[in-house]
Design a protein around this motif. Structure first.
Motif: not given
Length: 280
Positions: A190-196, A213-219, A266-275
């Protein structure tokens, strides 16, 4: 497919969902969500969801989506903008450190500011969860096949302990409750491109991090391949892949976290956290 563990701390039961709204109890089907089930049971869970034979469960508290984590491998300075804000030279190879599995809590659980802490910091991160043994992989294609899915990870850090107290980073990374994880694991299909994927974090309602995540140095696949040359990655292991710019360390005009602060991620498509942060 989304996989979660629902219930009070220590009493979580595994659940699965196709939409993140209706959840089905899969405890009788697989026992728990851990390394062995991530390696072997995903087709069984998918088939049971399609057959509409599973009992519905109410999502009360979401716990960490993976039980029995063997190791958490973290990647330091893996975003170009984060390296720039801290004044660091972008690394030529991934910087590695470890977090202990007992730092992991649920996505909305209280996070404790350590005693004598003055520099507790936030870091939203994409977590990679391993689903097949990765040992001396020969390609990034092989690495991709070893990924079970993705989740939100909060790599909470105490910067004074990490940087100013000598030794390695571990002292500032392994404090109690310093790795909220979840709310769920989204399977890799369900995450076809983890770098987007967009990543965002706010403190008391003010946006602090807004990156990609497109800004990662190492994908992601490079990291899995690279790590497999130094250690065996086993099903259920977690890789925290680094954080974008906007941490307190890079904001000299902004205070570090204190008890009572509320952090949302939050991360796109992965939900949210709240602490809500408390005092140890």
């Amino acid at each position: 497919m989304k996989l979660a563990r629902i219930g009070a701390p220590g009493q979580e039961r595994p659940a699965a969902s196709t939409d993140g709204l209706t959840w089905y109890d899969i405890a009788d089907l697989i026992g728990d969500l851990n390394g062995p089930t991530l390696e072997t049971a995903l087709p069984t869970i998918t088939a049971a969801l399609a057959a509409h034979t599973l009992p519905v469960t109410e999502p009360t508290r979401f716990g960490p989506p993976v039980a029995g984590i063997g190791k958490i491998i973290c990647i330091g300075l893996n975003y170009r903008d984060h390296a720039a804000e801290t004044g660091a030279t972008p690394p030529s190879e991934p910087i590695l450190f470890l977090k202990t599995p007992d730092t992991v809590v649920g996505p909305d659980d209280t996070v404790l500011v350590p005693r004598k802490s003055v520099k507790t910091d936030w870091e939203v991160e994409l977590a990679v969860v391993i689903g097949a043994t990765a040992r001396y992989l020969e390609s990034e294609e092989e690495a991709a096949a070893c990924i079970a899915g993705y989740a939100i990870s909060h790599d909470v850090s105490e910067r004074e302990f990490q940087i100013e107290r000598g030794g390695q980073w571990d002292k500032g990374k392994n404090c109690e409750t310093f790795n909220p994880l979840g709310p769920w694991l989204v399977t890799a299909d369900e995450v076809p491109d983890p770098q987007a994927l967009g990543l965002r974090l706010s403190v008391n309602g003010t946006t602090m991090q807004d990156g990609t995540t497109a800004d990662m140095i190492f994908g992601v696949t490079h990291l899995v391949h690279y790590l497999s040359q130094f250690m065996v990655l086993r099903p259920g292991d977690v890789i925290n892949t680094g954080t974008p710019a906007g941490v307190a360390l890079g904001r000299p005009d902004h205070p570090y976290l204190r008890a009572g602060d509320v952090v949302e991620l939050e991360i796109d498509g992965l939900g949210r956290q709240r602490q809500t942060f408390g005092q140890a």
